[in-house]
Scaffold this active site. Structure first.
Site: not given
Ligand code: BG6
Length: 510
Positions: A198-199, A261
């Site tokens: 989960d980044h 997230h």
């Molecule tokens: C991804 C989603 O996991 O996270 C995208 O699939 C979203 O739709 C993105 O835009 C958001 O990531 P960050 O790091 O730009 O907030």
């Protein structure tokens, strides 16, 4: 012996991973180009990679090692944090890049991969350690894991040499598919070798949320229902669905952003102090939060959930077409691009405190933040008139952009009369540390090579979050009502304001 401290690794310990090979499945995809290889290149520039390693791209679409290197050079020049590319650093790094053509479902491809990896081990003195990164379409995860197992690519006795598998999101699309995927993956691998990405957990500011809470004496005593009136967690994006109509029609924002997230951010915000920062101690506490989420009472759905979909509008001067006009979207689609939730965590610490979560596309700006809104002081000592302009104390943790923390409190307006107005005390990463935070994928790839699972989700955690989310999807599927709409470039449907107003609360306008 005390356990290593995962929050310190990479920050203070500067441990280097053991020599290993990282195999990227889906090497011709966007994530490899935009995030994974640029992150590895940056780690190389910061001398955080093992002394000896190989990075092998594995994909159906064939290319040569040289063509793969040339393609990734361009990608790193554009996306790596260390830019422009430093020619010596790139030359040294690119010698580690290789490409192997293969089909995810074809046992012979895995045998060929195995032979290639053995040859690379021998050439480069790598003792058989491997990380397999599954950055392929989710439908291929079970077969890829199965074939890796059959080919003997992931078996390891007592974790030596190490064989780890990183699985990209989404991990399932509902509770049943997540449970099935867990069964399939854990039929081949031990949980200790599974790294579910989960980044958001790799984001510096999400880690700082733990530091803020547990490395300071100031905040934690206030972090409970006695002092916190309610909590707001926002994950807003200015962009629309960016040509991903086909995907979004299946997913919607609840699956795309909230189940993973935002629920991770919620769990870290609400969890009890873990007994240590060891991966399982941390994840035990997060699971408890997710398990304590109160299911929405039967028949009272509208008091807890609002979904919306953007109409055409203007976002920061840019014209945004409506969701219904996006390519790949079905006419009359009810798929949500906005969701707001009112949640209760039925545990001792949070009983009765609403947690409001919202996430959406086509908002006025990109902002991710957690805000704790505190209760008023017990007495209006200075009288209603002086305190009229006052607003509640708020501790806001800005995850992105303008990463930082701000504390809002009331202060006396200078002068001979008594008037109180809100002011902010601010901490900004940029100003205090004068450097950009690392990319999430840098941290996550490094942690996986180091064998640290603290910032990866565990199987039971993923299932606990799907258990709550899937009930919402079931209710939506059964509902005859339409989705609310909102104009692109606004903060969502009016109904979402009413969700909070019922308790006298208001969304923040970050
Ligand atoms: C991804 C989603 O996991 O996270 C995208 O699939 C979203 O739709 C993105 O835009 C958001 O990531 P960050 O790091 O730009 O907030």
């Amino acid at each position: 012996m005390t356990e290593p401290n995962p929050l310190r690794q990479g920050l203070v310990d500067e441990r280097l991973p053991e020599p290993c090979t990282v195999v990227i499945f889906g090497a011709s995809g966007d994530l490899t180009r935009r995030k994974l290889v640029p992150a590895l290149y940056t780690l190389a520039c910061e001398r955080l990679l093992p002394a000896s390693m190989a990075i092998v791209g594995f994909a159906r679409k064939g290319t040569s090692d040289d063509a793969f290197r040339a393609e990734l050079k361009e990608a790193c020049a554009k996306f790596a944090r260390h830019r422009p590319l430093e020619p010596h650093a790139w030359d040294a790094f690119s010698k580690n890049l290789f490409f192997q053509t293969g089909d995810y479902d074809d046992p012979a491809s895995y045998q060929a991969l195995k032979a290639r990896l053995a040859a690379l081990d021998q050439d480069r003195g790598i003792p058989g350690n491997r990380v397999f990164y599954l950055s392929t379409p989710p439908s291929t995860f079970p077969v890829a894991v199965k074939r890796l197992g059959e080919a003997g690519l992931v078996d390891a006795s007592k974790g030596r040499p190490f064989r780890r598998v990183i699985i990209e999101k989404p991990f399932g699309t509902d509770l049943l598919t997540a449970q099935a995927l867990n069964r399939e993956v854990l039929g081949v691998l031990d949980e200790s070798s599974v790294y579910r990405i989960d980044h958001y957990l790799g984001k510096e500011t999400v880690q700082n949320l733990m530091v803020l809470r547990f490395a300071n004496g100031l905040f934690e005593p206030l972090w409970n229902s006695r002092y916190v009136d309610h909590v707001q967690i926002t994950g807003a994006e200015a962009l629309g669905i960016e040509g991903r109509g086909g995907y979004f029609e299946q997913a919607g924002i609840l699956r795309d952003m909230v189940q993973n997230h935002l629920f991770q951010v919620l769990a870290i915000t609400a969890m009890e102090p873990p007994v240590s920062t060891h991966a399982d101690d941390l994840r035990d506490e997060k699971v408890k939060v997710l398990k304590a989420l109160r299911p929405i009472p039967e028949g009272r759905f509208d008091e807890f959930v609002v979904r919306g979909q953007y109409r055409a509008g203007t976002v920061s001067g840019r014209r945004q077409v409506g969701y219904q006009e996006e390519p790949g979207v079905q006419p009359g689609s009810k798929r949500e691009t906005y969701v707001a939730l009112k949640l209760f965590i039925d545990n001792w610490r949070w009983a009765g405190v609403p947690f409001y979560l919202r996430s959406a596309k086509a908002m006025p700006k990109k902002v991710t933040e957690v805000a704790l809104v505190f209760r008023e002081a017990p007495l209006r000592l200075f009288g209603d008139r002086a305190q009229a302009g006052q607003s509640p104390n708020v501790l806001a943790i800005r995850i992105q952009p303008d990463e930082g923390v701000s504390l809002r409190f009331g202060a006396k307006v200078p002068g001979n009369t008594l008037e109180i107005q809100p002011v902010n005390m601010e901490f900004r990463y940029g100003t205090s540390f004068g450097q950009e935070p690392p990319e999430a994928y840098e941290r996550l790839l490094l942690d996986c090579m180091l064998g640290d699972q603290a910032l990866f989700t565990r199987g039971d955690e993923v299932e606990a979050s799907w258990r709550w989310i899937s009930r919402v999807h079931e209710a939506w599927d059964a509902a005859a009502d339409d989705v609310e709409t909102y104009e692109a470039g606004t903060w969502g449907p009016d109904e979402a304001d009413r969700l909070l107003l019922r308790a006298g609360h208001h969304w923040r306008r970050p």
